[in-house]
Write a protein that holds these residues in place. Structure first.
Motif, PDB file in Angstrom:
ATOM      1  N   ALA B 454      14.101 -42.015 -28.912  1.00  0.00           N
ATOM      2  CA  ALA B 454      14.015 -40.723 -29.274  1.00  0.00           C
ATOM      3  C   ALA B 454      13.046 -40.609 -30.076  1.00  0.00           C
ATOM      4  N   VAL B 455      12.981 -41.694 -31.090  1.00  0.00           N
ATOM      5  CA  VAL B 455      12.231 -41.616 -32.446  1.00  0.00           C
ATOM      6  C   VAL B 455      10.843 -42.103 -31.820  1.00  0.00           C
ATOM      7  N   LYS B 456      10.552 -43.063 -30.889  1.00  0.00           N
ATOM      8  CA  LYS B 456       9.991 -43.069 -29.987  1.00  0.00           C
ATOM      9  C   LYS B 456       8.776 -41.722 -29.714  1.00  0.00           C
ATOM     10  N   VAL B 457       9.631 -40.911 -28.560  1.00  0.00           N
ATOM     11  CA  VAL B 457       9.227 -39.801 -28.027  1.00  0.00           C
ATOM     12  C   VAL B 457       8.264 -38.909 -28.571  1.00  0.00           C
ATOM     13  N   GLN B 458       9.361 -38.847 -29.823  1.00  0.00           N
ATOM     14  CA  GLN B 458       9.239 -37.765 -31.235  1.00  0.00           C
ATOM     15  C   GLN B 458       7.376 -37.705 -31.639  1.00  0.00           C
ATOM     16  N   ALA B 459       6.793 -39.273 -31.846  1.00  0.00           N
ATOM     17  CA  ALA B 459       6.282 -39.846 -32.642  1.00  0.00           C
ATOM     18  C   ALA B 459       5.315 -39.942 -31.867  1.00  0.00           C
ATOM     19  N   LEU B 460       5.855 -40.485 -30.484  1.00  0.00           N
ATOM     20  CA  LEU B 460       4.310 -39.697 -29.733  1.00  0.00           C
ATOM     21  C   LEU B 460       3.949 -38.387 -28.820  1.00  0.00           C
ATOM     22  N   GLU B 461       5.130 -37.386 -28.773  1.00  0.00           N
ATOM     23  CA  GLU B 461       4.530 -36.317 -29.077  1.00  0.00           C
ATOM     24  C   GLU B 461       4.147 -35.423 -30.032  1.00  0.00           C
ATOM     25  N   LYS B 462       4.185 -35.596 -31.403  1.00  0.00           N
ATOM     26  CA  LYS B 462       2.918 -35.268 -32.638  1.00  0.00           C
ATOM     27  C   LYS B 462       2.069 -36.033 -32.402  1.00  0.00           C
ATOM     28  N   ASP B 463       1.583 -37.115 -31.620  1.00  0.00           N
ATOM     29  CA  ASP B 463      -0.057 -37.721 -31.399  1.00  0.00           C
ATOM     30  C   ASP B 463      -0.540 -36.861 -30.146  1.00  0.00           C
ATOM     31  N   LEU B 464      -0.143 -36.479 -29.957  1.00  0.00           N
ATOM     32  CA  LEU B 464      -0.308 -35.842 -28.253  1.00  0.00           C
ATOM     33  C   LEU B 464      -0.616 -34.755 -28.489  1.00  0.00           C
ATOM     34  N   ALA B 465       0.013 -33.698 -29.155  1.00  0.00           N
ATOM     35  CA  ALA B 465      -0.289 -32.437 -30.082  1.00  0.00           C
ATOM     36  C   ALA B 465      -1.556 -32.425 -30.656  1.00  0.00           C
ATOM     37  N   GLU B 466      -2.306 -33.144 -30.973  1.00  0.00           N
ATOM     38  CA  GLU B 466      -3.796 -33.140 -31.429  1.00  0.00           C
ATOM     39  C   GLU B 466      -5.303 -33.570 -29.934  1.00  0.00           C
ATOM     40  N   PHE B 467      -4.424 -33.737 -29.371  1.00  0.00           N
ATOM     41  CA  PHE B 467      -5.352 -34.874 -28.328  1.00  0.00           C
ATOM     42  C   PHE B 467      -5.277 -33.527 -26.959  1.00  0.00           C
ATOM     43  N   ASP B 468      -7.362 -33.327 -26.410  1.00  0.00           N
ATOM     44  CA  ASP B 468      -6.806 -32.623 -25.456  1.00  0.00           C
ATOM     45  C   ASP B 468      -6.528 -32.835 -24.297  1.00  0.00           C
ATOM     46  N   THR B 469      -5.725 -31.699 -23.985  1.00  0.00           N
ATOM     47  CA  THR B 469      -4.764 -32.441 -22.306  1.00  0.00           C
ATOM     48  C   THR B 469      -5.554 -32.455 -21.348  1.00  0.00           C
ATOM     49  N   SER B 470      -6.765 -32.273 -21.577  1.00  0.00           N
ATOM     50  CA  SER B 470      -7.808 -32.456 -20.168  1.00  0.00           C
ATOM     51  C   SER B 470      -7.789 -34.645 -20.318  1.00  0.00           C
ATOM     52  N   LYS B 471      -8.061 -35.028 -21.185  1.00  0.00           N
ATOM     53  CA  LYS B 471      -8.129 -36.225 -21.682  1.00  0.00           C
ATOM     54  C   LYS B 471      -6.465 -36.748 -19.973  1.00  0.00           C
ATOM     55  N   LEU B 472      -7.358 -38.243 -20.018  1.00  0.00           N
ATOM     56  CA  LEU B 472      -6.406 -38.836 -19.595  1.00  0.00           C
ATOM     57  C   LEU B 472      -5.482 -40.289 -20.310  1.00  0.00           C
ATOM     58  N   THR B 473      -4.220 -40.005 -20.234  1.00  0.00           N
ATOM     59  CA  THR B 473      -3.420 -41.215 -21.003  1.00  0.00           C
ATOM     60  C   THR B 473      -4.477 -42.578 -21.188  1.00  0.00           C
TER      61      THR B 473
END
Lengths: 207, 568
Positions: B454-473
């Motif tokens: 859960a900690v890792k998922v939340q940390a990931l979500e925070k950084d994803l929010a700053e990234f262009d959603t059309s970009k690739l993983t």
């Protein structure tokens, strides 16, 4: 001493963690090294070479940190499809890069061509590793001036290496000691308290 | 690219599978019962189908029960041998903990028939366990300790010409208990690759389950041998009824729990098989007479089994007491009239939802039991040779959607609350024993195992929010390489929905015992007897066929779910 491939992969994973790499990287790097070992090459030495650079050193235009960014690079190329190509300058641990590429090719069922210093060619496919020179020659160089990576083509006149598979592998004992030393960094030192409480059992648990 | 698995048209009618949000919760996983889909049941069915004969080729055991023995069988077209070493140890050194240095007995499942040189070599190494070295001819390595209470009692009773006390047999249920069963390349033994294509051993833990069944056989022989040595003229053999009720105990600790986290696709496959089996059985419109009779008989066995299931652990004994009361209300639903009704199975399942999780999962295991013809084939789908694979071409937007779809539970946890991060899993330098620590009171949290999902998922979500959603993983991970592990997990769960336990494994409320029970239920273990929240005793192969039963055409080798010791 002969060891099972699973045992070796597990220890390499822990060594990568002990060297400061995050768990996702440790998983990929250990498999990359194991892939090389399974093909009869010194994946242990290749991994140790890569780990020396450390996780914190980010790649730049003229330096590529294979252990940190190798898998991600192959992923970007793969996402670009067949024919995608990238050139790198100043590549640390080129032998490990081959392992990472081999593991990648195996996992994603693709073919890759690596050209090192415009002269050494490496073809990677699912369980296929073809080299135009002995692996030891690549391993002897800590850094490679240039690497060109291309998704898919067939190479002629190359040294094909065999996949050993299943009967255990031989690891250089000095290198194994290095691996175990790094792996030991992932173990929490014992204490009387952890011995008594940590496993949930008393010391004497007979029935 | 890893695509979510779509249900194609089912071969059999089935209802909707239960949602992972419902099933993959610790409290439900910790209420699982063994079913006919378990690994032990699969092993026995196969042994019986092949009419496998067990031959004891070496018996070099002294009068006190120490020495070595070899049992060989032909199985799936290959020869295998159990090599057993029984060793005298200082009783003060006997412990089931990973930190043990000596054991009453050690075992190897050998690929083929060992030579004398092999036996001599293994005699030097097997009793040393992790400190020994092994070869690819060794497939499984194990060790076991005697039940101090029961072994001597049985030996003395038999020596005196009497059968042992049935109450003790019922309460304890084993002469020895294993404390580890190692496979897949540990300490130099064979990699799984050596056996994974072999009939009989290709399924999960099949080599280990075969080994444990053979060990059980050895313990029976050993106690009879010791009894005979004490008083050769008076000693008798164990009554077969009692012998069948003597399984192999096992002390299961924290080491088993991380397996469920580190093998997500395998976990998914086990759960998917179980849930699919349930869905098939739930879809049965009308139970035939044979199934009804079988269910009614099994209901009686459940009642009997619950009476015989007594444990000292307060939490578990309270659950059993509640279950007994609930069973009194549930069992009438299995009357002949009720079972004759249309959609009886789905109605029973629906009605059971009002009861505890223990009751619900017990009823599920019961309902599966008579339907081997419908579900046993699913066990072929329990293995996995597929590894988790990152999908680099997935867009950041799709990754965020995957988090929403499968990790909403993780986002709801308040990770700033200390109780949500109280525990940490780690490996101790002391014999690499897996342990659980208190993050705020003990050292070592910086070396924790990656179970803080859960900690890792939340940390990931925070950084994803700053990234262009059309970009690739792939592009995201080049920028944020530290998230590689959790991204791979999320994408795996996207394709394999039962891959993740949907609970906080480092929170204060996490009880590892729930994870242990889940895995043990897939093994087929019964008589769950927790000793703390971190380890349990169980019994394997209790009630299972003996070697002589396997080759007896008149013996039903597949009717030993929830073993009870019937009165003589």
């Amino acid at each position: 001493m002969r060891r099972s491939l699973n045992e070796v992969t597990s220890e390499l994973r822990k060594a990568s963690l002990g060297a400061g790499f995050p768990v996702g990287h440790a998983e990929d790097l250990s498999k990359a090294a194991a892939c090389l070992i399974d093909h009869g090459h010194d994946g242990t030495a290749a991994l140790l070479q890569g780990l020396e650079v450390g996780f914190e050193k980010a790649s730049s235009e003229d330096n590529f940190n294979t252990a940190r960014d190798g898998t991600a690079l192959f992923e970007i190329l793969y996402a670009g499809g067949a024919g995608s190509e990238r050139s790198l300058i100043g590549v640390y641990a080129p032998a490990l890069l081959i392992g990472v590429g081999l593991q990648f090719a195996k996992t994603y069922q693709c073919s890759l061509i690596l050209t090192l210093n415009n002269e050494i060619e490496v073809q990677l496919g699912q369980d296929q590793l073809l080299l135009s020179c002995p692996f030891e020659a690549i391993l002897s160089e800590q850094m490679c001036q240039s690497v060109n990576i291309q998704v898919s083509q067939v190479l002629a006149d190359a040294i094909e290496t065999k996949n050993i598979n299943g009967e255990g592998v031989l690891i250089n004992e000095n290198l194994w000691l290095e691996i175990k030393t790094l792996a030991a960094k992932t173990y929490v030192p014992a204490s009387e308290a952890s011995r008594l409480k940590g496993a949930g059992a008393s010391v004497n648990d007979n029935d | 690219m890893m695509e979510p698995i779509e249900h194609t048209a089912a071969l059999f009618p089935q209802t909707e599978l239960r949602s992972p949000d419902e099933v993959m919760k610790l409290d439900r996983l910790g209420s699982f019962y063994p079913t006919r889909l378990s690994f032990m049941r699969t092993t026995i069915r196969r042994l019986a189908n092949e009419n496998v004969k067990l031959r004891r080729s070496v018996w070099e055991i002294d009068k006190e029960g120490f020495g070595r023995a070899v049992y060989t069988l032909s199985y799936g077209g290959h020869l295998y041998s159990l090599i057993a070493f029984s060793t005298r140890i200082d009783p003060n050194m006997r412990t089931d903990r990973v930190i043990a240095e000596v054991w009453d007995s050690a075992y190897v499942l050998f690929d083929g028939v060992p030579t004398t040189e092999d036996l001599d070599r293994l005699e030097q190494n097997a009793p040393r366990q992790e400190a020994g070295r092994f070869l690819p001819s060794e497939l499984v390595l194990s060790r076991a300790n005697r039940s101090v209470r029961l072994f001597d009692h049985v030996a003395q009773s038999l020596a005196a010409g009497k059968q042992p006390d049935e109450k003790m047999i019922g309460e304890i249920g084993y002469l020895m208990r294993t404390t580890a069963v190692y496979g897949n390349g540990k300490f130099g033994i064979a990699d799984r690759a050596r056996i994974m294509a072999r009939p009989g051993l290709s399924g999960p833990f099949q080599a280990e389950m075969l080994t444990v069944w053979l060990i059980r056989n050895f313990t029976h022989d050993l106690v009879e041998h010791v009894a005979h040595s004490i008083l050769p003229d008076m000693a008798v053999k164990l009554d077969k009824r009692l012998k069948r009720h003597l399984g192999i105990g096992n002390s299961t600790g924290l080491g088993m729990a991380p397996f469920l986290v580190s093998h997500p696709i395998l976990l998914n496959n086990w759960m998917m098989v179980r849930e699919t089996a349930l869905a098939r059985v739930a879809a049965i419109a009308q139970l035939d007479a044979e199934k009804r009779v079988r269910l009614e008989r099994l209901v009686g066995r459940v009642t009997h089994h619950l009476k015989q299931w007594n444990v000292p652990d307060i939490r578990q004994s309270e659950r059993i007491e509640l279950l007994k009361k609930e069973w009194g209300q549930i069992s009438p639903q299995f009357s002949t009239d009720q079972l004759k009704k249309p959609n009886a199975v789905s109605q029973i399942l629906e009605a059971t939802k009002a009861f505890s999780l223990e009751a619900q999962e017990l009823v599920i295991a019961l309902l599966l039991e008579p339907h081997g013809d419908l579900i046993d084939g699913l066990t072929d789908c329990m293995a996995s040779d597929v590894e988790s694979r990152l999908d680099p071409a997935m867009s950041v937007g799709a990754l965020q959607q995957a988090i929403e779809n499968h990790y909403a539970w993780a986002l709801k946890i308040d990770c700033t609350d200390p109780s949500a991060r109280k525990q940490f899993w780690y490996v101790s330098e002391e014999k690499l024993e897996p342990r659980l620590g208190d993050r705020f009171e003990e050292e070592g949290a910086e070396l924790e195992l990656p179970h803080d999902i859960a900690v890792k998922v939340q940390a990931l979500e925070k950084d994803l929010a700053e990234f262009d959603t059309s970009k690739l993983t792939a592009e995201f991970l080049m920028r944020y390489p530290q998230h590689r592990y959790i991204v791979r997990r999320i994408q795996t769960t996207n394709a394999f929905p039962y891959a993740e336990i949907r609970d906080n494994l480092v929170g204060e409320k996490c009880l590892p015992i729930d994870m242990l029970r889940c895995k043990l239920s897939f093994f087929g273990a019964a008589k769950f007897d927790p000793k703390s929240s971190r380890w349990t005793r169980i019994t394997m192969y209790q009630g299972a066929p003996l070697a002589e039963d396997i080759t007896n055409a008149e013996q039903d080798c597949d009717d030993w779910w929830l073993p009870v010791l019937e009165e003589n």
